[in-house]
Design an enzyme around this catalytic site. Structure first.
Site, short mmCIF file in Angstrom:
data_model
loop_
_atom_site.label_atom_id
_atom_site.label_comp_id
_atom_site.label_asym_id
_atom_site.label_seq_id
_atom_site.Cartn_x
_atom_site.Cartn_y
_atom_site.Cartn_z
N ARG A 1 -20.25 -2.21 -2.16
CA ARG A 1 -19.72 -1.87 -3.47
C ARG A 1 -19.61 -3.11 -4.37
NH1 ARG A 1 -14.50 -1.20 -5.61
NH2 ARG A 1 -14.28 0.65 -6.92
N ASP B 1 -4.92 -3.24 1.97
CA ASP B 1 -5.80 -3.51 3.12
C ASP B 1 -5.02 -3.63 4.44
OD1 ASP B 1 -7.94 -3.52 1.41
OD2 ASP B 1 -8.00 -5.71 1.20
N ARG C 1 -16.86 6.01 -7.96
CA ARG C 1 -16.75 4.66 -7.40
C ARG C 1 -15.70 3.85 -8.13
NH1 ARG C 1 -21.47 2.46 -4.51
NH2 ARG C 1 -20.94 0.49 -5.44
N ARG D 1 -17.95 -6.14 9.07
CA ARG D 1 -18.06 -6.35 7.62
C ARG D 1 -17.05 -7.39 7.15
NH1 ARG D 1 -16.28 -1.83 4.42
NH2 ARG D 1 -16.40 -3.51 2.93
N CYS E 1 -23.00 10.87 -10.70
CA CYS E 1 -21.54 10.94 -10.78
C CYS E 1 -20.87 9.78 -10.04
CB CYS E 1 -21.07 12.26 -10.18
SG CYS E 1 -21.55 12.41 -8.46
N LYS F 1 -12.85 -13.33 2.65
CA LYS F 1 -13.96 -12.46 2.24
C LYS F 1 -13.91 -12.18 0.74
CE LYS F 1 -13.74 -7.74 2.92
NZ LYS F 1 -14.02 -6.99 1.68
N ASN F 2 -12.72 -11.78 0.27
CA ASN F 2 -12.64 -11.29 -1.10
C ASN F 2 -12.61 -12.40 -2.15
OD1 ASN F 2 -12.91 -8.72 -0.17
ND2 ASN F 2 -10.72 -8.24 -0.24
#
Ligand code: EPU
Length: 426
Positions: free
Chosen positions: A100, A312, A129, A404, A124, A27-28
């Site tokens: 994100r 993770d 984030r 996800r 903000c 995924k990443n």
């Protein structure tokens, strides 16, 4: 945008998992490559081994929202991107609010259209984030960043190389600034870069496209700007988090699995920690065999950037620690407040205490089925692991959190002997 209807997972524990599992694409890495493919003005990019997960669907929707023609051939796990005409610089709120990684589309929009507008992340949110390294980096490369009430706008009439520094080795921060620097005339130096295997795969992809990047994996990266990047074909590396989750599924159920596509090198410290707990790994050519026969031992874990223990996997190892004979000590150093798992596990009969930013897991405790909440993707999959070892039925919702990041989780676990079903909550 379709984020799917509300679902939940029902897990009945007790079955030791056995069989062969195919690790999904990372995924990443895939998310960054989808964004990077928009840097190519001509031709079509082909990405293979793309995981069929909700976050990838969100990335596809974002690419389409700005005008790219994208086709996700899900059965073939292949994505084809034609970014020859980008038509909008706006990343719409309905996608950015739950995704994100939308910030990864900024470099392509800046280079192609001179502007990127992230809706739904103003006010903000910028600080909370924690994307300040990204925005400061874009500004150092010559962009103007304006923060409005409900959006952030980044503008640039041509970026140029600069010396950048990351306060901590941010994973997406590194990738995003490399993408921005790839087409910026001059030389960019980025100090204190992330060394995660996904960063290196993204560098390999960008290099194929024609980018000139050196120093990947060293913490100090140099990018020489080029005039254009071209569309190429690339196979996404395997997902080390998915692989480790299945290794932990073998551990928590006392089973034995053959992992296809897992790399022990990519597991980093996670491998040694699981071995200390009594999990056995053996490589048989390209297959990684994982099994657990003995009583699990307790463990000390401190999360840290690669090759340290991946944040993770902190929730998943918390679940496994419940079965260990003694007290385990888990300390999260990457993300504040990533201990939501503790309260959920305690609903299942665990004894997890969180004090002074440390979680103490007192084992062994028999787990029992309960209704639990997936606060994020990683607590979601960790609760599925707990459910696999629990007595009775565990219901994990919302299922979307798990979807996800993990492809077809019910089907893949069922094939290994688990009792798990996905159902709608409508
Ligand atoms: N940080 C800042 N400012 C920034 C960027 C990061 O303060 O501009 C802080 C963060 O708040 C955090 C730390 O630095 O405390 C590390 O954040 P990092 O930027 O490395 O995380 P990320 O790139 O946003 C990626 C993965 C995460 C994974 C982390 C750490 C993607 C899309 N996400 O996030 O994955 O946990 O690296 O390895 O690559 C997940 O897959 O479930 C997930 C959360």
């Amino acid at each position: 945008m379709s984020s799917g209807h509300q679902t939940r997972y029902r897990v009945v524990g007790g079955n030791p998992l056995q069989g062969t599992i195919f690790v999904q694409g990372a995924k990443n890495a895939a998310l960054k490559m989808i964004a990077a493919s928009l840097l190519a003005e001509k031709g079509r990019t082909v990405l293979r081994n793309v995981p069929v997960i909700e976050d990838v669907r969100r990335a596809v929707e974002l690419a389409q929202a700005v005008g790219a023609v994208v086709k996700f051939h899900e059965v073939e796990r292949t994505l084809v991107v034609d970014a020859s005409e980008l038509t909008s610089s706006v990343l719409p709120a309905e996608i950015t609010r739950q995704f994100r990684a939308a910030v990864l589309f900024v470099p392509a929009l800046l280079h192609r259209l001179g502007e990127a507008v992230l809706e739904g992340v103003g006010g903000c949110n910028l600080g909370s984030r924690n994307l300040d390294f990204h925005y400061r980096g874009f500004a150092r490369l010559g962009a103007t960043v304006d923060q409005g009430e409900s959006q952030i706008s980044v503008k640039a009439h041509g970026l140029r190389g600069a010396h950048l520094y990351l306060d901590t080795p941010s994973h997406t921060g590194t990738e995003n600034l490399i993408m921005a620097a790839s087409l910026a005339p001059g030389v960019t130096i980025i100090d204190n870069t992330a060394q995660e295997p996904e960063v290196q795969d993204v560098i390999a992809f960008l290099s194929k496209m024609g980018a000139k990047i050196s120093g990947g994996g060293t913490g100090f990266i140099t990018v020489e700007g080029v005039r254009e990047l071209t569309a190429v074909e690339h196979t996404v590396m395997p997902d080390r988090i998915d692989a480790a989750v299945f290794a932990m599924a073998a551990a928590i159920t006392g089973g034995e699995l053959s992992l296809v596509g897992a790399s022990l090198d990519h597991l980093g410290v996670v491998r040694w920690k699981l071995e200390q707990m009594g999990v056995e790994f053996a490589t048989q050519g390209a297959i990684l065999q994982v099994r657990r026969e003995r009583q699990l031992r307790p463990i000390n874990v401190i999360t840290s950037p690669f090759p340290g223990f991946a944040t993770d996997l902190q929730s998943p190892i918390m679940a496994v620690s419940c079965l260990a004979d003694g007290t385990s000590y888990l300390r999260e150093t990457i993300f504040d407040g990533r201990y939501m798992m503790a309260g959920e596990l305690n609903k299942m009969g665990a004894k997890v205490e969180v004090a002074d930013a440390v979680a103490l897991v007192h084992g062994p405790t028999p787990l029992r089925g309960a209704k639990v909440t997936a606060h994020d993707l990683r607590t979601g999959i960790a609760l599925v692991l707990a459910g696999l070892a629990a007595d009775g039925e565990t219901v994990v919702s919302p299922g979307y959190q798990i979807d996800r990041g993990h492809a077809s989780i019910a089907a893949r676990l069922t094939a290994l002997g688990a009792d798990i079903t996905e159902e709608g909550t409508d």
